[in-house]
Design a protein around this motif. Structure first.
Motif, PDB file in Angstrom:
ATOM      1  N   GLU A 108     -65.576  16.172 -23.712  1.00 31.78           N
ATOM      2  CA  GLU A 108     -65.667  15.974 -25.159  1.00 31.78           C
ATOM      3  C   GLU A 108     -66.257  17.203 -25.850  1.00 31.78           C
ATOM      4  O   GLU A 108     -65.748  17.683 -26.865  1.00 31.78           O
ATOM      5  CB  GLU A 108     -66.520  14.732 -25.461  1.00 31.78           C
ATOM      6  CG  GLU A 108     -66.591  14.393 -26.941  1.00 31.78           C
ATOM      7  CD  GLU A 108     -67.403  13.140 -27.210  1.00 31.78           C
ATOM      8  OE1 GLU A 108     -67.755  12.906 -28.375  1.00 31.78           O
ATOM      9  OE2 GLU A 108     -67.703  12.396 -26.243  1.00 31.78           O
ATOM     10  N   ARG A 109     -67.343  17.738 -25.279  1.00 31.78           N
ATOM     11  CA  ARG A 109     -67.969  18.921 -25.869  1.00 31.78           C
ATOM     12  C   ARG A 109     -67.040  20.133 -25.751  1.00 31.78           C
ATOM     13  O   ARG A 109     -66.929  20.930 -26.684  1.00 31.78           O
ATOM     14  CB  ARG A 109     -69.303  19.189 -25.167  1.00 31.78           C
ATOM     15  CG  ARG A 109     -70.123  20.317 -25.763  1.00 31.78           C
ATOM     16  CD  ARG A 109     -70.661  19.978 -27.142  1.00 31.78           C
ATOM     17  NE  ARG A 109     -71.482  18.787 -27.133  1.00 31.78           N
ATOM     18  CZ  ARG A 109     -72.779  18.755 -26.817  1.00 31.78           C
ATOM     19  NH1 ARG A 109     -73.391  19.863 -26.468  1.00 31.78           N
ATOM     20  NH2 ARG A 109     -73.457  17.629 -26.866  1.00 31.78           N
ATOM     21  N   THR A 123     -63.828  20.130 -25.765  1.00 32.95           N
ATOM     22  CA  THR A 123     -62.789  19.984 -26.787  1.00 32.95           C
ATOM     23  C   THR A 123     -63.284  20.470 -28.142  1.00 32.95           C
ATOM     24  O   THR A 123     -62.562  21.156 -28.876  1.00 32.95           O
ATOM     25  CB  THR A 123     -62.341  18.511 -26.886  1.00 32.95           C
ATOM     26  OG1 THR A 123     -61.829  18.092 -25.618  1.00 32.95           O
ATOM     27  CG2 THR A 123     -61.274  18.336 -27.946  1.00 32.95           C
ATOM     28  N   LYS A 124     -64.520  20.140 -28.492  1.00 40.98           N
ATOM     29  CA  LYS A 124     -65.085  20.578 -29.771  1.00 40.98           C
ATOM     30  C   LYS A 124     -65.228  22.100 -29.823  1.00 40.98           C
ATOM     31  O   LYS A 124     -64.996  22.724 -30.865  1.00 40.98           O
ATOM     32  CB  LYS A 124     -66.448  19.920 -30.001  1.00 40.98           C
ATOM     33  CG  LYS A 124     -66.365  18.425 -30.273  1.00 40.98           C
ATOM     34  CD  LYS A 124     -67.753  17.833 -30.496  1.00 40.98           C
ATOM     35  CE  LYS A 124     -67.657  16.335 -30.800  1.00 40.98           C
ATOM     36  NZ  LYS A 124     -68.993  15.721 -30.987  1.00 40.98           N
ATOM     37  N   ILE A 125     -65.629  22.690 -28.704  1.00 42.33           N
ATOM     38  CA  ILE A 125     -65.764  24.150 -28.657  1.00 42.33           C
ATOM     39  C   ILE A 125     -64.407  24.808 -28.865  1.00 42.33           C
ATOM     40  O   ILE A 125     -64.282  25.793 -29.608  1.00 42.33           O
ATOM     41  CB  ILE A 125     -66.387  24.598 -27.317  1.00 42.33           C
ATOM     42  CG1 ILE A 125     -67.796  24.009 -27.152  1.00 42.33           C
ATOM     43  CG2 ILE A 125     -66.456  26.121 -27.233  1.00 42.33           C
ATOM     44  CD1 ILE A 125     -68.398  24.208 -25.771  1.00 42.33           C
ATOM     45  N   ILE A 126     -63.391  24.268 -28.213  1.00 43.16           N
ATOM     46  CA  ILE A 126     -62.041  24.825 -28.337  1.00 43.16           C
ATOM     47  C   ILE A 126     -61.547  24.712 -29.776  1.00 43.16           C
ATOM     48  O   ILE A 126     -60.942  25.640 -30.324  1.00 43.16           O
ATOM     49  CB  ILE A 126     -61.081  24.125 -27.362  1.00 43.16           C
ATOM     50  CG1 ILE A 126     -61.459  24.480 -25.911  1.00 43.16           C
ATOM     51  CG2 ILE A 126     -59.633  24.509 -27.635  1.00 43.16           C
ATOM     52  CD1 ILE A 126     -60.706  23.691 -24.861  1.00 43.16           C
ATOM     53  N   GLN A 127     -61.832  23.573 -30.408  1.00 49.15           N
ATOM     54  CA  GLN A 127     -61.420  23.384 -31.803  1.00 49.15           C
ATOM     55  C   GLN A 127     -62.131  24.377 -32.721  1.00 49.15           C
ATOM     56  O   GLN A 127     -61.520  24.941 -33.639  1.00 49.15           O
ATOM     57  CB  GLN A 127     -61.713  21.945 -32.248  1.00 49.15           C
ATOM     58  CG  GLN A 127     -60.806  20.918 -31.594  1.00 49.15           C
ATOM     59  CD  GLN A 127     -61.243  19.484 -31.872  1.00 49.15           C
ATOM     60  OE1 GLN A 127     -62.373  19.232 -32.330  1.00 49.15           O
ATOM     61  NE2 GLN A 127     -60.373  18.538 -31.600  1.00 49.15           N
ATOM     62  N   TYR A 128     -63.423  24.608 -32.477  1.00 44.01           N
ATOM     63  CA  TYR A 128     -64.154  25.569 -33.299  1.00 44.01           C
ATOM     64  C   TYR A 128     -63.624  26.984 -33.073  1.00 44.01           C
ATOM     65  O   TYR A 128     -63.495  27.768 -34.020  1.00 44.01           O
ATOM     66  CB  TYR A 128     -65.651  25.527 -32.971  1.00 44.01           C
ATOM     67  CG  TYR A 128     -66.442  26.571 -33.736  1.00 44.01           C
ATOM     68  CD1 TYR A 128     -66.826  26.350 -35.043  1.00 44.01           C
ATOM     69  CD2 TYR A 128     -66.766  27.797 -33.156  1.00 44.01           C
ATOM     70  CE1 TYR A 128     -67.527  27.310 -35.764  1.00 44.01           C
ATOM     71  CE2 TYR A 128     -67.466  28.762 -33.863  1.00 44.01           C
ATOM     72  CZ  TYR A 128     -67.846  28.511 -35.163  1.00 44.01           C
ATOM     73  OH  TYR A 128     -68.523  29.470 -35.876  1.00 44.01           O
ATOM     74  N   ALA A 129     -63.316  27.311 -31.832  1.00 44.75           N
ATOM     75  CA  ALA A 129     -62.797  28.650 -31.517  1.00 44.75           C
ATOM     76  C   ALA A 129     -61.537  28.947 -32.331  1.00 44.75           C
ATOM     77  O   ALA A 129     -61.339  30.073 -32.803  1.00 44.75           O
ATOM     78  CB  ALA A 129     -62.515  28.759 -30.020  1.00 44.75           C
ATOM     79  N   LEU A 143     -58.279  18.867 -12.183  1.00 44.06           N
ATOM     80  CA  LEU A 143     -59.022  19.446 -13.305  1.00 44.06           C
ATOM     81  C   LEU A 143     -60.032  18.467 -13.889  1.00 44.06           C
ATOM     82  O   LEU A 143     -61.027  18.868 -14.484  1.00 44.06           O
ATOM     83  CB  LEU A 143     -58.061  19.872 -14.424  1.00 44.06           C
ATOM     84  CG  LEU A 143     -57.285  21.180 -14.244  1.00 44.06           C
ATOM     85  CD1 LEU A 143     -56.306  21.356 -15.395  1.00 44.06           C
ATOM     86  CD2 LEU A 143     -58.225  22.370 -14.174  1.00 44.06           C
ATOM     87  N   GLY A 144     -59.731  17.179 -13.733  1.00 43.45           N
ATOM     88  CA  GLY A 144     -60.556  16.161 -14.369  1.00 43.45           C
ATOM     89  C   GLY A 144     -59.958  15.703 -15.688  1.00 43.45           C
ATOM     90  O   GLY A 144     -60.416  14.742 -16.291  1.00 43.45           O
ATOM     91  N   TYR A 145     -58.937  16.380 -16.167  1.00 43.79           N
ATOM     92  CA  TYR A 145     -58.259  16.033 -17.412  1.00 43.79           C
ATOM     93  C   TYR A 145     -56.865  16.644 -17.368  1.00 43.79           C
ATOM     94  O   TYR A 145     -56.564  17.506 -16.537  1.00 43.79           O
ATOM     95  CB  TYR A 145     -59.025  16.551 -18.624  1.00 43.79           C
ATOM     96  CG  TYR A 145     -59.329  18.033 -18.567  1.00 43.79           C
ATOM     97  CD1 TYR A 145     -58.458  18.975 -19.113  1.00 43.79           C
ATOM     98  CD2 TYR A 145     -60.498  18.498 -17.952  1.00 43.79           C
ATOM     99  CE1 TYR A 145     -58.729  20.325 -19.040  1.00 43.79           C
ATOM    100  CE2 TYR A 145     -60.775  19.849 -17.877  1.00 43.79           C
ATOM    101  CZ  TYR A 145     -59.895  20.759 -18.427  1.00 43.79           C
ATOM    102  OH  TYR A 145     -60.162  22.101 -18.352  1.00 43.79           O
ATOM    103  N   ALA A 146     -55.994  16.193 -18.259  1.00 39.02           N
ATOM    104  CA  ALA A 146     -54.622  16.696 -18.293  1.00 39.02           C
ATOM    105  C   ALA A 146     -54.483  17.796 -19.333  1.00 39.02           C
ATOM    106  O   ALA A 146     -55.147  17.775 -20.368  1.00 39.02           O
ATOM    107  CB  ALA A 146     -53.654  15.560 -18.603  1.00 39.02           C
ATOM    108  N   ILE A 147     -53.621  18.773 -19.056  1.00 42.14           N
ATOM    109  CA  ILE A 147     -53.435  19.899 -19.978  1.00 42.14           C
ATOM    110  C   ILE A 147     -51.983  20.060 -20.417  1.00 42.14           C
ATOM    111  O   ILE A 147     -51.702  20.755 -21.385  1.00 42.14           O
ATOM    112  CB  ILE A 147     -53.901  21.220 -19.336  1.00 42.14           C
ATOM    113  CG1 ILE A 147     -53.167  21.484 -18.019  1.00 42.14           C
ATOM    114  CG2 ILE A 147     -55.398  21.224 -19.144  1.00 42.14           C
ATOM    115  CD1 ILE A 147     -53.462  22.831 -17.403  1.00 42.14           C
ATOM    116  N   THR A 148     -51.066  19.416 -19.716  1.00 40.38           N
ATOM    117  CA  THR A 148     -49.652  19.595 -20.033  1.00 40.38           C
ATOM    118  C   THR A 148     -49.300  18.881 -21.336  1.00 40.38           C
ATOM    119  O   THR A 148     -49.554  17.682 -21.480  1.00 40.38           O
ATOM    120  CB  THR A 148     -48.766  19.063 -18.897  1.00 40.38           C
ATOM    121  OG1 THR A 148     -49.006  19.834 -17.718  1.00 40.38           O
ATOM    122  CG2 THR A 148     -47.303  19.166 -19.253  1.00 40.38           C
TER     123      THR A 148
END
Length: 706
Positions: free
Chosen positions: A396-397, A399-405, A595-600
């Motif tokens: 979750e954190r 994802t927020k960092i990526i959105q801010y970037a 990965l622990g999550y999906a990226i595709t």
């Protein structure tokens, strides 16, 4: 600023360090001569929920029934309680629960609390060892130690301090402190209004909204017009105090910049630096000594009571009498008016017993927050890279960092050969941050750095996958690790994952050539003819010709060259006729596992397309987990059982791709005294109608079976 050093008690000292240095500091303190050092014991008690579950299991009660009772436990001001109706309904259960609740079941050591003393702790408070503790542990609890005025050190590992340290190192600048940073940089203050990502104490949505209002143009202008210029660090410090429970009575007035009139000139003057509000513990101490006839020692006793959250009721009568007496005798205030003035102060002091903040906390916290914001503004690549590495297990954190970037024009690229190292790393020329690979399941830092060094050792032909594999075989990477990286598209610049995987597995001898797709690599029988010189007789012999693909750097040169010729021919064949595509569900499941999550994701598809990744509770009200293919977002929806089964045929299967046609929210359910009723406070997502876009192999297998 607000601090009077003559009125500070040293009974409780907080020291904040980067988490990676914390143990080093503890070891250093333990080694000092002239002081005795020990951890502080904690007594762990059986909680109410735990007691209910334990006793319920012992009484062989149905687990779902016990779970319902345990979930009815509510927590208020740190204490658990449950409605009496449950005790009346389950008297036998609670007869034993009441006996177990609060009973000490184990002992340990405080996660951050340590005692330092000039006298021998073993003789004066006694010490023990626990299985987990590295150092001696006091056998006396923290509150009792405080009552005897022992000095307690809270040695805390703060991620934000480590973020500052590591960012300064990455940016190759001097470590920033309150002494060498410009705290009047309006670019930084404006950036705080836009986002508090990574800003110490203000990352939650509520704290961010509060800071945004306090530092809005309207509030700042109002403060300027009524109070004058104000130091923004001081204002941030006030915000740090106001967001604690002690700020309940004035928090939103302060956020609007409203200066409080306390009804008396002396009080207004004393509280002018904080817009007339009693915010900090030190101010409460000053208020008690200057306006409530308390000595310095008495005011410190109240402060310590607040700091230990032991309540204020025992202090309020003396505060009341002292304030009324002083206002009447010294300032000639009518008693009735003095009572009115005191009311708001008593409210703040009472609220502070739940959590009051001190200046010696709020000022350092504010500087930590501001320095982080300064680095985030001027060195976003370095700051966000450090932040991502520290939060790599928090999806979750992250994802927020990526959105801010994205708002800063910085792209976070997935793992890729030549860009990724062990951890997240940045490239200033490209203005990108590459995800690292050491956190991926079964991967490690050694492999990551070997591949990064290999990628930067020479320019590889993107059409010569075999050429790269020859060098990769010289590294420490194993087959499992290589398969994972290929499936996660780490080598995507060399071609489609299915092509690369086919070639690698053949080269590593994990599978034979696919002779159905590439018949030229099947074993062939050829007839060899040999003519005898003397007789002229022709001898025929059948020989099996193979085209082996297994590669080993230790092969003899001739054999090695033959293998490489076969492999390069196989690469041409496979690229010309690729193997079957890995199914979407298989790929998503693989990514989640490793990965622990999906990226595709597929940006070009309809946003209503979703992949079914999980199906639960199929006998009752089925719940389906859906993966939105366009965005990668995941959600869970219930499906009416009558809709889920149609003419005895199951509607959805794991791996199906569907188009969501109708979906909505409904009230959830709760157990009310043994009956299930609608709960308007809980919303559940329901899938009403969908269309099958592509069936999965699970559906095909089910149809074949039935």
């Amino acid at each position: 600023m607000f601090l009077n050093p003559d009125r500070i008690s040293l009974a409780d000292i907080d020291i904040d360090f980067p988490p990676t240095r914390r143990q080093e500091v503890i070891d250093y303190l333990a080694s000092l001569k002239g002081i005795d050092f020990a951890e502080i014991i904690t007594f762990n008690t059986k909680a109410l929920k735990g007691a209910i579950r334990l006793v319920g299991k012992g009484l062989d009660m149905p687990l779902d029934e016990v779970d319902t009772i345990a979930k009815a436990v509510e927590t208020h001001q740190g204490k658990d309680h449950i409605d009496d109706k449950w005790k009346k309904q389950y008297p036998e259960l609670f007869m034993y629960v009441d006996l177990l609740n609060g009973v000490i079941e184990s002992m340990g050591s405080h996660p951050s609390g340590f005692v330092v003393s000039p006298i021998d702790l073993s003789s004066n408070v006694s010490t023990v060892y626990t299985k987990e503790s590295k150092y001696r542990v006091t056998s006396v609890n923290m509150k009792e130690l405080d009552g005897e005025s022992y000095v307690k050190l809270d040695i805390l590992g703060l991620d934000n301090i480590e973020m500052i340290n590591e960012t300064c190192i990455s940016a190759n600048i001097e470590r920033l402190t309150p002494d060498n940073i410009n705290i009047t940089d309006m670019n930084v203050w404006k950036s705080l209004r836009e986002s508090t990502l990574g800003v110490f104490q203000f990352e939650s949505e509520s704290a961010y909204n509060y800071l945004k209002q306090l530092f809005s143009d309207e509030t700042l202008e109002h403060i300027h017009n009524t109070v004058g210029d104000i130091d923004y660090i001081d204002l941030l410090s006030m915000a740090n105090g106001a967001i604690r429970p002690s700020g309940d009575s004035y928090r939103y007035q302060l956020a609007q910049g409203i200066q409080k009139d306390n009804g008396h000139p002396a009080l207004n003057e004393a509280l002018k630096p904080t817009l007339g509000y009693l915010i900090f513990q030190e101010q409460i101490m000053n208020f008690l000594t200057d306006f409530a006839n308390h000595t310095g020692a008495e005011s410190d006793t109240v402060r310590r009571g607040l700091a230990k959250k032991v309540g204020t009721q025992q202090y309020l009568p003396k505060i009341h009498d002292g304030f009324i007496g002083l206002m009447v005798d010294k300032y000639d205030e009518p008693r009735e008016h003095a009572e009115e003035i005191l009311e708001s102060f008593l409210k703040v002091i009472d609220d502070a017993s739940r959590y009051g903040f001190s200046v010696n906390h709020s000022q350092p916290y504010s500087y930590i927050g501001y320095v982080g914001a300064w680095l985030r503004y001027y060195y976003p690549l370095e700051y966000l890279t450090v932040y991502l590495n520290m939060q790599e297990d928090d999806k979750e954190r992250t994802t927020k960092i990526i959105q801010y970037a994205k708002t800063r024009g910085i792209e976070i690229k997935p793992i890729i050969f030549g860009g990724s190292r062990a951890k997240y790393s940045f490239n200033k020329e490209e203005n990108v941050i590459y995800k690292g690979i050491s956190s991926i399941k079964f991967l490690n830092a050694k492999v990551a750095e070997e591949l990064f060094a290999l990628a930067n050792s020479k320019d590889y032909d993107r059409n010569d996958w075999i050429g790269l594999l020859i060098d990769i075989f010289e590294t420490s990477i194993n087959t499992r690790q290589m398969e994972i990286l290929i499936r996660l598209d780490f080598f995507r610049e060399f071609g489609e994952k299915e092509v690369l995987l086919e070639l690698y597995l053949a080269m590593a001898d994990k599978k034979k050539a696919d002779t159905a797709l590439y018949p030229e690599f099947a074993d062939k029988e050829v007839v060899e003819e040999k003519v005898k010189k003397k007789t002229g007789e022709v001898q025929r012999k059948i020989k099996v010709v193979k085209r082996p693909l297994k590669y080993d750097a230790g092969l003899k040169e001739k054999t090695k060259n033959e293998r490489l010729t076969n492999l390069r021919d196989y690469e041409v064949a496979v690229r010309a006729n690729p193997p079957r595509k890995i199914e979407l569900y298989e790929q998503i499941a693989f990514e989640k596992d490793n990965l622990g999550y999906a990226i595709t994701t597929w940006d070009s598809v309809n946003p209503s397309f979703a992949l079914v990744t999980k199906i639960d509770n199929i006998k009752y009200t089925p719940k389906v987990s859906l993966y939105q293919i366009k965005t990668g977002e995941e959600f869970v929806a219930k499906v009416n059982k009558k809709l889920f089964w149609s003419n005895d045929e199951q509607l959805l299967f794991i791996g199906d791709v569907i188009k969501v046609l109708d979906m909505g929210e409904e009230d959830g359910w709760k157990n009310d005294n043994g009956k299930w009723v609608r709960n308007p406070n809980v919303k559940e997502l329901h899938l009403y109608k969908c269309k099958l876009i592509r069936e999965s192999k699970h559906r095909r297998a089910w149809l074949d079976k039935y």
